[in-house]
Design an enzyme around this catalytic site. Structure first.
Site: not given
Length: 409
Positions: A123, A409
């Site tokens: 990323y 998450f």
């Protein structure tokens, strides 16, 4: 031919999530976990890429509030569930989803996006910087002693059913959030994550257990854990696997840790995700025998540089001009004057000469105060253009406590 990234229709969730499972190795999740994430998914913030009638790319976002330095919770997109079918890799699908997602985040007025990565190298090219670390450890209770602070013996411990104690545990957690950057304000539904305990995932261990710490009748801490009893040639050799440990003060924390280290038939206490400045490191007699290991965790992306830098506070007065590069979100490119004092911060466009040059990735890494701009400069990722600006800015960006993400998450 694949489509562009499209908003997920709720009725396509099962197919969409199955592609995500395939991208992460093809092992189906436990029904309990799958059901929880279906409830938590925000379809209007989820993206699908289609090849005909087949989903081949997935990405989503949760509407989070994340604590930043100064204790303020700010809106952030919790990027999640990103996957590409193995048959469709290297076709630009990930890039197209990241492009659509960051445009959507900006349109919603969120200045930050955050994520945890299965592979941390992915990323950075989209402007995310590693902003928090976590430490894990395995405390050898046969070899390691604890030195606890005054008042530890005054803390009462009580074993309870994890679900019945959920409300009071959440109240303890909520009191901790403002004190540490990176922590999430748990929206309704997210408290269930701490109770997930599918039998197939216990690896021979017990069901989830919970112990409360109380002082003067008030719940001031809790632990959730699992015991995995085993026996070796020398006798019992079990492991305590700690899921959660939250406490309001040093004595409460020490009482809970001492309890974990004293459970009969267990030799090892396994801490899987703790802040890098966590107190256990200063309570044990032999840190080496605890085998501490540090790993990257939360990545941060400044979607709107000016708004994001205004949302946090700074440890020292600051007046600096930042030359920011951001190829993926070019609206952030250029010079920004960041001014901060005890009353707050302002960050606006400027034509003044720059003091530091860096990319948005470095700003994301340093944003929560756990990564030093001076350290990034030593790696050649920040350039000082005015003598003294680096030390001043690095000090101002720091945090008194290490940032930490308590759960994924």
């Amino acid at each position: 031919m694949t489509s562009g990234a499209e908003v997920l229709r709720a009725e396509d969730w099962d197919q969409w999530y199955s592609v995500l499972e395939l991208a992460f190795g093809g092992v189906p999740e436990a029904p309990e976990e799958r059901e929880l994430y279906q409830r938590l998914t925000e379809p209007e913030r989820s993206l699908a890429v289609w090849d005909g009638s087949e989903v081949v790319g997935t990405a989503g976002a949760f509407s989070f509030r994340v604590t930043v330095p100064g204790g303020r919770p700010v809106a952030a997109a919790g990027v999640t569930m990103v996957g590409v079918a193995p048959t469709h890799r290297r076709q630009g699908i990930l890039t197209s989803m990241m492009r659509r997602q960051l445009d959507d985040v900006r349109a919603r007025g969120e200045a930050l996006a955050v994520l945890t990565a299965s592979e941390p190298g992915i990323y950075g090219r989209f402007g995310y910087g590693i902003a928090t670390m976590k430490v894990s450890a395995e405390i050898d209770t046969a070899q390691v002693r604890l030195t606890v602070p005054e008042g530890t013996d005054e803390v009462r411990l009580r074993r309870v059913d994890p679900r019945e104690a959920l409300k009071v545990c959440e109240e303890v957690y909520a009191r901790q959030v403002a004190g540490r950057p990176g922590m999430l304000v748990r929206a309704p539904g997210w408290e269930e994550l701490g109770l997930l305990d599918p039998p197939g995932g216990r690896e021979g261990g017990s069901p989830l257990q919970c112990v409360l710490a109380e002082r003067d009748g008030e719940v001031v801490g809790y632990i959730r854990y699992q015991t995995r009893p085993t026996w070796g040639l020398g006798g019992p050799d079990g492991t305590v696997v700690v899921r959660d440990l939250e406490a309001s003060g040093p004595a409460e924390y020490a009482a809970l840790l001492r309890y974990l280290c004293g459970i009969d038939l267990m030799r090892t206490v396994r801490l899987g995700n703790r802040p890098v400045d966590d107190a256990w490191q200063h309570l044990v007699s032999d840190l080496r025998r605890c085998v501490p290991r540090v790993r990257d965790e939360l990545q941060v992306r400044l979607v709107e540089v000016g708004a994001a830098l205004q949302q946090r506070s700074y440890r020292a007065p600051l007046d600096v001009v930042l030359e920011v590069s951001d190829a993926f979100c070019p609206w952030n490119e250029g010079r920004w004057r960041l001014s901060a004092d005890g009353e707050g911060a302002a960050c606006e466009r400027t034509e003044a000469e720059p003091d530091l040059a860096l990319s948005v990735r470095e700003l994301g890494a340093a944003y929560l105060g756990g990564v030093s701009l001076s350290g990034l400069a030593a790696a050649g990722r920040v350039r000082e253009l005015r003598p003294g600006a680096l030390a001043q800015t690095s000090t101002a960006f720091g945090s008194d406590v290490a940032p930490w993400l308590p759960h994924g998450f």
